[in-house]
Design a protein around this motif. Structure first.
Motif, PDB file in Angstrom:
ATOM      1  N   SER A  93     -14.138   3.387 -20.928  1.00 42.67           N
ATOM      2  CA  SER A  93     -14.766   4.551 -21.547  1.00 42.67           C
ATOM      3  C   SER A  93     -15.317   5.494 -20.480  1.00 42.67           C
ATOM      4  O   SER A  93     -15.334   6.715 -20.663  1.00 42.67           O
ATOM      5  N   LEU A  94     -15.762   4.945 -19.339  1.00 45.33           N
ATOM      6  CA  LEU A  94     -16.185   5.789 -18.218  1.00 45.33           C
ATOM      7  C   LEU A  94     -14.991   6.555 -17.663  1.00 45.33           C
ATOM      8  O   LEU A  94     -15.081   7.753 -17.377  1.00 45.33           O
ATOM      9  N   HIS A  95     -13.857   5.868 -17.546  1.00 45.94           N
ATOM     10  CA  HIS A  95     -12.669   6.477 -16.944  1.00 45.94           C
ATOM     11  C   HIS A  95     -12.053   7.558 -17.836  1.00 45.94           C
ATOM     12  O   HIS A  95     -11.297   8.409 -17.358  1.00 45.94           O
ATOM     13  N   GLN A  96     -12.366   7.512 -19.121  1.00 49.32           N
ATOM     14  CA  GLN A  96     -11.901   8.577 -20.004  1.00 49.32           C
ATOM     15  C   GLN A  96     -12.570   9.907 -19.669  1.00 49.32           C
ATOM     16  O   GLN A  96     -12.031  10.975 -19.956  1.00 49.32           O
ATOM     17  N   LEU A  97     -13.738   9.829 -19.058  1.00 46.95           N
ATOM     18  CA  LEU A  97     -14.498  11.031 -18.721  1.00 46.95           C
ATOM     19  C   LEU A  97     -14.439  11.372 -17.238  1.00 46.95           C
ATOM     20  O   LEU A  97     -14.551  12.542 -16.855  1.00 46.95           O
ATOM     21  N   ILE A  98     -14.290  10.350 -16.393  1.00 42.27           N
ATOM     22  CA  ILE A  98     -14.200  10.548 -14.947  1.00 42.27           C
ATOM     23  C   ILE A  98     -12.991   9.771 -14.448  1.00 42.27           C
ATOM     24  O   ILE A  98     -12.926   8.545 -14.600  1.00 42.27           O
ATOM     25  N   HIS A  99     -12.052  10.445 -13.868  1.00 45.68           N
ATOM     26  CA  HIS A  99     -10.816   9.796 -13.437  1.00 45.68           C
ATOM     27  C   HIS A  99     -11.108   8.680 -12.427  1.00 45.68           C
ATOM     28  O   HIS A  99     -11.828   8.893 -11.450  1.00 45.68           O
ATOM     29  N   PRO A 100     -10.553   7.487 -12.642  1.00 47.15           N
ATOM     30  CA  PRO A 100     -10.820   6.362 -11.743  1.00 47.15           C
ATOM     31  C   PRO A 100     -10.301   6.581 -10.322  1.00 47.15           C
ATOM     32  O   PRO A 100     -10.752   5.913  -9.399  1.00 47.15           O
ATOM     33  N   GLU A 101      -9.390   7.523 -10.136  1.00 46.08           N
ATOM     34  CA  GLU A 101      -8.840   7.772  -8.801  1.00 46.08           C
ATOM     35  C   GLU A 101      -9.909   8.200  -7.804  1.00 46.08           C
ATOM     36  O   GLU A 101      -9.751   8.009  -6.592  1.00 46.08           O
ATOM     37  N   ILE A 102     -11.009   8.789  -8.288  1.00 44.71           N
ATOM     38  CA  ILE A 102     -12.037   9.292  -7.378  1.00 44.71           C
ATOM     39  C   ILE A 102     -13.251   8.377  -7.315  1.00 44.71           C
ATOM     40  O   ILE A 102     -14.204   8.661  -6.581  1.00 44.71           O
ATOM     41  N   LEU A 103     -13.216   7.255  -8.053  1.00 51.53           N
ATOM     42  CA  LEU A 103     -14.358   6.347  -8.101  1.00 51.53           C
ATOM     43  C   LEU A 103     -14.176   5.181  -7.133  1.00 51.53           C
ATOM     44  O   LEU A 103     -13.056   4.752  -6.872  1.00 51.53           O
ATOM     45  N   PRO A 104     -15.286   4.653  -6.606  1.00 51.96           N
ATOM     46  CA  PRO A 104     -15.184   3.469  -5.740  1.00 51.96           C
ATOM     47  C   PRO A 104     -14.774   2.256  -6.556  1.00 51.96           C
ATOM     48  O   PRO A 104     -14.873   2.250  -7.789  1.00 51.96           O
ATOM     49  N   SER A 105     -14.321   1.230  -5.871  1.00 53.13           N
ATOM     50  CA  SER A 105     -13.781   0.062  -6.561  1.00 53.13           C
ATOM     51  C   SER A 105     -14.814  -0.622  -7.455  1.00 53.13           C
ATOM     52  O   SER A 105     -14.459  -1.212  -8.475  1.00 53.13           O
ATOM     53  N   GLU A 106     -16.103  -0.545  -7.110  1.00 53.08           N
ATOM     54  CA  GLU A 106     -17.133  -1.163  -7.959  1.00 53.08           C
ATOM     55  C   GLU A 106     -17.160  -0.560  -9.355  1.00 53.08           C
ATOM     56  O   GLU A 106     -17.575  -1.203 -10.322  1.00 53.08           O
TER      57      GLU A 106
END
Length: 334
Positions: free
Chosen positions: A235-248
């Motif tokens: 649900s977080l990734h629906q709003l913020i693309h996981p490509e720019i997030l750290p692995s945690e």
């Protein structure tokens, strides 16, 4: 375009025009109208009133002159009321430095799809033997002061992600209602930043309880921008693309976040210098907050707070919520 808009890309210029009602032809007049209101608050010391400074308050309030002035007044009033908190507001201040080095805040290098800067807080990193919650708040305010100099961020704003993994009940007990209210007043009511979303992930039940305590002090607009994702990173990734997030945070391309990244930016060569600091030596002078908010969040207090929560928001500790329940956003974004 005036010189005050020189730092904006063509896309951001258009966004400022459409979303914020920013008009280059009336920009100087808008700024002057806010400046002319200063005389109505002789009780406040307006220490900075230049065009570029006032402009960030207009952008934060979509060029509503009255609301921009009210935010400007609250910005300086908050600092007057909490003088000790703003003494030596520098990255090299021992308490601020300790908080920065532990990632309070972390700042991701990539912007989100809307050009917003992403701040991340890994709550369990808070070493309460080395610095206080107020030190963390000071570090965040100092960081925002640095970043808000960028006109692109004045228009596009910020996203905040708080990961509560391994954040203990003992740590949570230090988050007194008065301290949380101090943070709300400093960030929501007194700072010229546009927050597009505040995301909680992996939050335990007592963070839900904390939320019920501070909810009355949040504006409706703020409430609508708070998401409780639980363990559901999808649900977080629906709003913020996981490509720019750290692995945690479920990032697919980025390594684990280096907690010292932003600290090195602010501290430069002073990052590796050792400093001695005792959290108990820091005294905060705050206005007398409502006495019924001064109690620590004991288990009894937290359990009592649950009785005022809307149905379906918080079920713990009487009954453990299912993982699916915990994954749903508590509030949706406009």
């Amino acid at each position: 375009m005036t010189h005050l808009q020189a730092g904006l890309s063509p896309e951001t210029l258009e966004k400022a025009k459409v979303e914020l009602k920013e008009n280059p032809e009336t920009l100087h007049q808008d700024i002057q109208e806010v400046r002319d209101m200063i005389i109505t608050r002789p009780d406040i010391g307006f220490l900075r009133t230049d065009d570029a400074f006032i402009l960030r308050f207009l952008r934060a309030r979509k060029f509503n002159h009255f609301e921009a002035f009210r935010l400007l007044a609250q910005y300086f009033e908050y600092r007057q009321q909490n003088l000790d908190m703003f003494k030596n507001l520098k990255a090299t201040d021992p308490g601020i430095k300790q908080a920065l080095k532990d990632g309070f805040p972390g700042v991701l290098s990539n912007l989100d799809r809307y050009g917003r800067k992403i701040l991340v807080l890994f709550a369990a990193n808070w070493d309460q033997s080395r610095y206080t919650f107020v030190d963390i708040l000071r570090a965040i305010l100092l960081s925002l002061e640095s970043m808000i100099e960028d006109p692109e961020l004045q228009v596009n704003g910020f996203i905040l992600i708080i990961d509560w993994s391994n954040f203990t009940f003992k740590q949570a007990s230090k988050l007194t209602p008065s301290m949380l209210r101090l943070a709300i007043e400093g960030l929501q009511d007194s700072f010229p930043a546009r927050f597009g979303g505040i995301h909680f992930v992996n939050q335990p039940w007592y963070i839900h309880a904390l939320y019920t305590v501070i909810r009355p002090f949040l504006k409706d607009k703020t409430r609508k921008r708070i998401f409780m994702h639980g363990n559901n990173l999808n649900s977080l990734h629906q709003l913020i693309h996981p490509e720019i997030l750290p692995s945690e945070l479920g990032g697919m391309m980025m390594p684990p976040y280096d907690m010292g990244t932003w600290a090195r930016t602010l501290l430069d060569h002073a990052y590796d210098e050792e400093t001695d600091y005792c959290p108990e030596s820091y005294t905060l002078s705050v206005q007398d907050l409502e006495r019924d908010l001064e109690k620590n969040l004991s288990p009894k207090t937290m359990k009592r707070s649950q009785s005022v929560v809307e149905p379906g928001v918080l079920k713990r500790p009487d009954k453990v919520k299912s993982e699916e329940d915990n994954m749903q956003p508590l509030l949706s974004l406009d």
